[in-house]
Design a protein around this motif. Structure first.
Motif, short mmCIF file in Angstrom:
data_model
loop_
_atom_site.label_atom_id
_atom_site.label_comp_id
_atom_site.label_asym_id
_atom_site.label_seq_id
_atom_site.Cartn_x
_atom_site.Cartn_y
_atom_site.Cartn_z
N LEU A 30 25.98 -0.98 36.65
CA LEU A 30 24.52 -0.80 36.70
C LEU A 30 23.81 -2.14 36.68
O LEU A 30 22.73 -2.29 37.24
N TYR A 50 32.69 14.22 34.64
CA TYR A 50 32.48 12.94 35.35
C TYR A 50 33.21 12.96 36.69
O TYR A 50 32.62 12.66 37.73
N PHE A 62 31.75 15.49 39.08
CA PHE A 62 30.51 15.00 39.67
C PHE A 62 30.81 14.01 40.80
O PHE A 62 30.20 14.08 41.87
N ALA A 83 29.34 14.41 44.59
CA ALA A 83 28.17 13.61 44.93
C ALA A 83 28.12 13.40 46.44
O ALA A 83 29.11 13.01 47.05
N ARG A 114 24.62 6.34 45.38
CA ARG A 114 23.86 7.07 44.38
C ARG A 114 24.81 7.79 43.40
O ARG A 114 24.60 7.76 42.19
N ARG A 134 26.13 5.34 40.94
CA ARG A 134 25.15 4.97 39.90
C ARG A 134 25.04 6.06 38.85
O ARG A 134 25.03 5.79 37.64
N ILE A 135 24.95 7.33 39.32
CA ILE A 135 24.80 8.41 38.36
C ILE A 135 26.07 8.58 37.54
O ILE A 135 26.02 8.82 36.33
N VAL A 188 26.01 6.38 34.70
CA VAL A 188 25.19 6.90 33.59
C VAL A 188 25.98 7.93 32.78
O VAL A 188 25.96 7.93 31.55
N ILE A 189 26.72 8.79 33.49
CA ILE A 189 27.55 9.79 32.78
C ILE A 189 28.61 9.08 31.95
O ILE A 189 28.88 9.46 30.81
N ILE A 237 28.51 6.19 30.58
CA ILE A 237 27.91 5.59 29.38
C ILE A 237 27.56 6.69 28.37
O ILE A 237 27.90 6.60 27.18
#
Lengths: 237, 234
Positions: free
Chosen positions: A66, A126, A129, A133, A138, A141-142, A145-146, A148
């Motif tokens: 990120l 995770y 996803f 995706a 994108r 990136r998401i 976030v998952i 983290i």
């Protein structure tokens, strides 16, 4: 044919793994209370260690991704999550195999087991996803976030599953992980297996990262090829 | 702060016209609550706590869990709808183009989502108590702070991942899959607090769950505010 730089490490790993198995099956003394089933500890505890290590790496690389947006951090995070889920699964399965003869049940809602299961679910999410995706960048990136969020929730899940059944005596069960009480041969084998599994993790991680990089290269080559095919005008006939 | 309120107002106004989030959440929560209370023996949730049989829970111990799993599933549906509304109505694109801090955007949507969730609970919980023959004084007003911390925690996760899953192929599947393990501490905490309130009429020793839930709220609100930009960025 270019020589694979990972080859020597892989040979070392194979030798170390066989040696470790030999120690487990032929050298280390049988534990007097639990008998032969205690030997699964030498696979179970290192698997759990690798799982936590792998998710820690997911966290670190997700933050790095990120911050920098460099794809290699995402590849490491993604590959590490795959290895982590695999080893969480191994931890759960070997734990159940040990629990059946010792506890009399495959599963006990012990806080540590519950936490491991929740981790398994989080990182399965995770990976699911990542698979669904639709946009690569994108999605990465998401996923970061998952990655983290998944690690940050660990202490909170730990307390909640611990408190939820706080009054029940599940925690007094003798735990194999209490390695301070283990005789020195057992400790030695355990330490060896921790080292072997850490090496195994690193090799699997390196292979996973290479795979993701190759997949990425293929996508780029395809895009490159399509672009050239579309843009190049046909010679007038 | 004005931006935050403006975004929250936009979501709430949209809902007041379209009415496609809160009513759906409410009906869904009621269906679950109805099914779960119906399946229990009559009066089980009201009966005095029996002398504990080894290993068996008194029926009232599970009241909280019945209620909060129902609310959780309703909440997930609401968060999904709320994020989808932005994508479908192109309001999301407009918000992305506007010179707005993503953290403010997150906060605004969070307020709206918490609002939907609280509104749902304010109707669903009394109806649940009615179905389960629980006297009004048994849960109110003690449950209000539980509703507040739990809604905030669920909405903190749901707002972040509602937006995050909008561009996944199986978005209606991905949202609960990601939200459930992450909000587990909230579901467990709210359930334990509710059951304890019902059985003992006070929180007593279980008050520590408030601390856990507050920490959860702070952690995920911070995480959401910091990472929301990565989630919505094209």
């Amino acid at each position: 044919m270019k020589k694979d730089p990972l080859q020597p490490t892989q040979s070392l790993l194979a030798a170390a793994f066989l040696a470790g198995l030999a120690l487990i099956f032929f050298w280390v003394p049988t534990e007097s209370f639990q008998g032969v089933s205690q030997r699964i500890l030498y696979v179970h505890a290192p698997s759990a260690w690798v799982a936590y290590l792998a998710f820690g790496v997911v966290l670190a690389c997700s933050v790095a991704y990120l911050k920098t947006s460099e794809a290699r951090w995402d590849w490491v995070a993604h590959a590490s999550a795959r290895v982590g889920v695999l080893f969480t699964g191994i931890t759960l399965i070997t734990g159940a195999m040990w629990g059946r003869p010792i506890w009399g049940a495959f599963w006990a809602w012990d806080p540590r087991l519950t936490l491991t299961l929740v981790l398994f679910l989080i990182y399965l999410g995770y990976l699911a996803f990542r698979a669904s995706a639709s946009d690569e960048t994108r999605g990465a990136r998401i996923a970061a976030v998952i990655g983290i969020a998944g690690f940050m929730v660990v202490p909170l899940v730990h307390f909640s599953v611990d408190w939820w059944r706080g009054q029940h005596p599940s925690r007094t069960v003798i735990r194999p992980e209490d390695s301070a009480a283990l005789p020195s041969e057992m400790q030695m084998v355990l330490v060896t297996m921790f080292a072997v599994f850490t090496l195994l993790y690193l090799v699997l991680l390196a292979l996973g990262v290479r795979l993701l990089k190759l997949e990425n290269d293929v996508v780029e080559l395809e895009a490159d090829f399509l672009e050239k095919t579309v843009i190049t005008p046909r010679p007038a006939g | 702060m004005r931006t935050v309120l403006a975004i929250a107002a936009k979501d709430l106004r949209g809902e007041s016209r379209a009415r496609q989030i809160a009513p759906v959440m409410l009906v869904f929560a009621l269906c679950l609550v109805f099914l779960l209370t119906f399946a229990l023996p009559p009066g089980a949730l009201r009966a005095p706590v029996p002398v504990p049989v080894a290993g068996a829970l008194p029926a009232r111990d599970i009241t909280g869990l019945l209620l909060w799993t129902s609310i959780f599933f309703a909440a997930v549906i609401g968060f999904g709808r709320s994020a989808a509304a932005d994508r479908e109505g192109s309001a999301g694109d407009g918000l992305l183009l506007a010179p707005v801090d993503p953290a403010a955007l997150y906060a605004g949507k969070l307020i709206a989502n918490s609002g939907f969730l609280l509104a749902t609970q304010l109707v669903a919980i009394p109806l649940f108590m009615l179905f389960a023959n629980i006297a009004p004084g048994a849960l109110f007003p003690g449950i209000l702070p539980v509703m507040l911390v739990a809604s905030l925690g669920m909405a903190a996760v749901g707002t972040l991942f509602g937006a995050a899953t909008q561009h996944a192929e199986a978005r209606s599947l991905m949202l609960p899959l990601l939200t459930f393990p992450l909000t587990l501490p909230v579901i467990l905490g709210a359930s334990k607090l509710t059951s304890t309130l019902l059985i003992e009429n006070r929180f007593g020793n279980e008050f520590r769950w408030f601390i856990l839930l507050s920490v959860f709220d702070v952690v995920f609100l911070t995480l959401g505010a910091v990472t929301f930009e990565f989630v919505i960025e094209e």
